[in-house]
Design a protein around this motif. Structure first.
Motif, PDB file in Angstrom:
ATOM      1  N   VAL A   5     -11.497  11.337  -5.480  1.00 43.45           N
ATOM      2  CA  VAL A   5     -11.390  11.712  -4.074  1.00 43.45           C
ATOM      3  C   VAL A   5     -10.873  10.526  -3.283  1.00 43.45           C
ATOM      4  CG1 VAL A   5     -12.605  12.508  -2.023  1.00 43.45           C
ATOM      5  CG2 VAL A   5     -13.261  13.375  -4.283  1.00 43.45           C
ATOM      6  N   GLU A   6      -9.697  10.730  -2.656  1.00 41.49           N
ATOM      7  CA  GLU A   6      -9.084   9.675  -1.847  1.00 41.49           C
ATOM      8  C   GLU A   6      -9.550   9.776  -0.400  1.00 41.49           C
ATOM      9  OE1 GLU A   6      -5.556  11.063  -4.581  1.00 41.49           O
ATOM     10  OE2 GLU A   6      -7.133  12.012  -3.389  1.00 41.49           O
ATOM     11  N   SER A   7      -9.507   8.659   0.294  1.00 39.10           N
ATOM     12  CA  SER A   7      -9.789   8.632   1.728  1.00 39.10           C
ATOM     13  C   SER A   7      -9.057   7.438   2.333  1.00 39.10           C
ATOM     14  CB  SER A   7     -11.292   8.535   1.985  1.00 39.10           C
ATOM     15  OG  SER A   7     -11.816   7.345   1.416  1.00 39.10           O
ATOM     16  N   GLY A   8      -8.935   7.455   3.656  1.00 36.59           N
ATOM     17  CA  GLY A   8      -8.347   6.324   4.354  1.00 36.59           C
ATOM     18  C   GLY A   8      -6.945   6.529   4.883  1.00 36.59           C
ATOM     19  N   GLY A   9      -6.355   7.673   4.567  1.00 30.67           N
ATOM     20  CA  GLY A   9      -5.016   7.933   5.083  1.00 30.67           C
ATOM     21  C   GLY A   9      -5.049   8.213   6.580  1.00 30.67           C
ATOM     22  N   GLY A  10      -3.871   8.261   7.184  1.00 34.67           N
ATOM     23  CA  GLY A  10      -3.791   8.546   8.611  1.00 34.67           C
ATOM     24  C   GLY A  10      -2.468   8.116   9.197  1.00 34.67           C
ATOM     25  N   LEU A  11      -2.439   8.050  10.518  1.00 29.95           N
ATOM     26  CA  LEU A  11      -1.235   7.683  11.265  1.00 29.95           C
ATOM     27  C   LEU A  11      -1.354   6.235  11.731  1.00 29.95           C
ATOM     28  CD1 LEU A  11       1.411   8.416  12.745  1.00 29.95           C
ATOM     29  CD2 LEU A  11      -0.020   9.198  14.661  1.00 29.95           C
ATOM     30  N   VAL A  12      -0.301   5.466  11.489  1.00 33.23           N
ATOM     31  CA  VAL A  12      -0.298   4.060  11.899  1.00 33.23           C
ATOM     32  C   VAL A  12       1.102   3.693  12.364  1.00 33.23           C
ATOM     33  CG1 VAL A  12       0.221   3.234   9.564  1.00 33.23           C
ATOM     34  CG2 VAL A  12      -0.975   1.719  11.180  1.00 33.23           C
ATOM     35  N   GLN A  13       1.201   2.748  13.262  1.00 32.06           N
ATOM     36  CA  GLN A  13       2.511   2.297  13.729  1.00 32.06           C
ATOM     37  C   GLN A  13       3.120   1.320  12.723  1.00 32.06           C
ATOM     38  OE1 GLN A  13       1.924   0.706  17.710  1.00 32.06           O
ATOM     39  NE2 GLN A  13       2.603   2.643  18.593  1.00 32.06           N
ATOM     40  N   ALA A  14       4.418   1.238  12.739  1.00 36.87           N
ATOM     41  CA  ALA A  14       5.110   0.291  11.871  1.00 36.87           C
ATOM     42  C   ALA A  14       4.577  -1.117  12.102  1.00 36.87           C
ATOM     43  CB  ALA A  14       6.611   0.344  12.130  1.00 36.87           C
ATOM     44  N   GLY A  15       4.358  -1.829  10.990  1.00 38.35           N
ATOM     45  CA  GLY A  15       3.782  -3.162  11.057  1.00 38.35           C
ATOM     46  C   GLY A  15       2.277  -3.189  10.939  1.00 38.35           C
ATOM     47  N   GLY A  16       1.670  -2.005  11.010  1.00 29.44           N
ATOM     48  CA  GLY A  16       0.222  -1.916  10.933  1.00 29.44           C
ATOM     49  C   GLY A  16      -0.293  -1.894   9.507  1.00 29.44           C
ATOM     50  N   VAL A  63       6.687  -2.526  -2.868  1.00 29.68           N
ATOM     51  CA  VAL A  63       5.438  -2.830  -2.159  1.00 29.68           C
ATOM     52  C   VAL A  63       4.895  -4.216  -2.483  1.00 29.68           C
ATOM     53  CG1 VAL A  63       4.871  -0.367  -2.113  1.00 29.68           C
ATOM     54  CG2 VAL A  63       3.866  -1.842  -3.887  1.00 29.68           C
ATOM     55  N   LYS A  64       5.556  -4.928  -3.370  1.00 32.02           N
ATOM     56  CA  LYS A  64       5.089  -6.280  -3.710  1.00 32.02           C
ATOM     57  C   LYS A  64       5.048  -7.153  -2.470  1.00 32.02           C
ATOM     58  CE  LYS A  64       6.480  -6.646  -8.558  1.00 32.02           C
ATOM     59  NZ  LYS A  64       7.452  -7.227  -9.517  1.00 32.02           N
ATOM     60  N   GLY A  65       3.944  -7.830  -2.294  1.00 31.22           N
ATOM     61  CA  GLY A  65       3.792  -8.728  -1.157  1.00 31.22           C
ATOM     62  C   GLY A  65       3.176  -8.068   0.062  1.00 31.22           C
ATOM     63  N   SER A  66       3.160  -6.731   0.103  1.00 32.62           N
ATOM     64  CA  SER A  66       2.578  -6.063   1.264  1.00 32.62           C
ATOM     65  C   SER A  66       1.381  -5.177   0.903  1.00 32.62           C
ATOM     66  CB  SER A  66       3.632  -5.235   2.002  1.00 32.62           C
ATOM     67  OG  SER A  66       4.256  -4.313   1.142  1.00 32.62           O
ATOM     68  N   GLU A  81      -4.955  -1.883  -0.224  1.00 36.33           N
ATOM     69  CA  GLU A  81      -4.819  -2.494   1.081  1.00 36.33           C
ATOM     70  C   GLU A  81      -3.324  -2.560   1.382  1.00 36.33           C
ATOM     71  OE1 GLU A  81      -7.685  -3.733   2.746  1.00 36.33           O
ATOM     72  OE2 GLU A  81      -6.374  -3.857   4.492  1.00 36.33           O
ATOM     73  N   MET A  82      -2.903  -1.854   2.425  1.00 35.29           N
ATOM     74  CA  MET A  82      -1.481  -1.737   2.728  1.00 35.29           C
ATOM     75  C   MET A  82      -1.193  -2.417   4.061  1.00 35.29           C
ATOM     76  SD  MET A  82      -0.888   2.194   1.481  1.00 35.29           S
ATOM     77  CE  MET A  82      -1.732   2.888   2.896  1.00 35.29           C
ATOM     78  N   ASN A  83      -0.405  -3.475   4.030  1.00 25.74           N
ATOM     79  CA  ASN A  83      -0.057  -4.232   5.225  1.00 25.74           C
ATOM     80  C   ASN A  83       1.441  -4.135   5.512  1.00 25.74           C
ATOM     81  OD1 ASN A  83      -2.746  -5.324   5.554  1.00 25.74           O
ATOM     82  ND2 ASN A  83      -2.299  -6.669   3.820  1.00 25.74           N
ATOM     83  N   SER A  84       1.818  -4.518   6.706  1.00 25.98           N
ATOM     84  CA  SER A  84       3.238  -4.504   7.119  1.00 25.98           C
ATOM     85  C   SER A  84       3.891  -3.168   6.796  1.00 25.98           C
ATOM     86  CB  SER A  84       3.990  -5.648   6.418  1.00 25.98           C
ATOM     87  OG  SER A  84       3.390  -6.897   6.683  1.00 25.98           O
ATOM     88  N   LEU A  85       3.217  -2.094   7.140  1.00 25.29           N
ATOM     89  CA  LEU A  85       3.715  -0.765   6.791  1.00 25.29           C
ATOM     90  C   LEU A  85       5.016  -0.436   7.505  1.00 25.29           C
ATOM     91  CD1 LEU A  85       0.310   1.070   6.670  1.00 25.29           C
ATOM     92  CD2 LEU A  85       1.954   0.978   4.801  1.00 25.29           C
ATOM     93  N   VAL A 119       3.651   6.608   8.863  1.00 26.44           N
ATOM     94  CA  VAL A 119       3.968   5.374   9.580  1.00 26.44           C
ATOM     95  C   VAL A 119       5.036   5.685  10.617  1.00 26.44           C
ATOM     96  CG1 VAL A 119       4.677   2.970   9.382  1.00 26.44           C
ATOM     97  CG2 VAL A 119       3.460   4.062   7.485  1.00 26.44           C
ATOM     98  N   SER A 120       4.694   5.518  11.876  1.00 22.16           N
ATOM     99  CA  SER A 120       5.640   5.827  12.952  1.00 22.16           C
ATOM    100  C   SER A 120       6.442   4.577  13.327  1.00 22.16           C
ATOM    101  CB  SER A 120       4.886   6.342  14.171  1.00 22.16           C
ATOM    102  OG  SER A 120       4.019   5.343  14.673  1.00 22.16           O
ATOM    103  N   SER A 121       7.674   4.811  13.753  1.00 21.97           N
ATOM    104  CA  SER A 121       8.557   3.682  14.099  1.00 21.97           C
ATOM    105  C   SER A 121       8.420   3.312  15.563  1.00 21.97           C
ATOM    106  CB  SER A 121       9.998   4.044  13.784  1.00 21.97           C
ATOM    107  OG  SER A 121      10.362   5.221  14.463  1.00 21.97           O
TER     108      SER A 121
END
Length: 121
Positions: A5-16, A63-66, A81-85, A119-121
């Motif tokens: 069971v996955e969780s944690g998805g959602g809407l985030v702005q670019a760079g988030g 995705v390497k590095g982010s 953990e997803m950064n700089s989306l 991920v919104s621009s």
């Protein structure tokens, strides 16, 4: 029978950033590698990252590095953990794991139902 069971998805702005979790439950006799794939609209499912039970990791070049994958073996849980989306990271993210089956006497692939990351621009 093992479920993911996955969780944690959602809407985030670019760079988030976002953190995905995937917990395995059920009759667990052993879990080998765990990981993440994703499927963007109108595209094929693609590999994102994987981690062995010993902690060795592997990432897609995109995705390497982010992105950072990790796991808690005691909790049968894997994280991403997803950064700089970026907008191109928008996809349904699927957790997968190789789970030992007593009935079959071997490891079988199990998939979660997916969680949407936008991920919104």
């Amino acid at each position: 029978q093992v479920q993911l069971v996955e969780s944690g998805g959602g809407l985030v702005q670019a760079g988030g950033s976002l953190r995905l979790s995937c917990a395995a439950s059920g009759s667990i006799f052993g879990i080998d590698a765990m990981g993440w794939h994703r499927q963007a609209p109108r595209k094929q499912r693609e590999f994102v990252a994987a981690i062995t039970s010993g902690g060795s990791t592997n990432y897609a070049d995109s995705v390497k590095g982010s992105f950072t994958i990790s796991r808690d073996n005691a909790k049968h849980t894997v994280y991403s953990e997803m950064n700089s989306l970026k907008p191109e990271d928008t996809a349904v993210y699927y957790c997968n794991a190789r789970v030992f089956s007593i009935a079959w006497g071997q490891y079988l692939a199990v998939w979660g139902q997916g969680t949407l990351v936008t991920v919104s621009s």
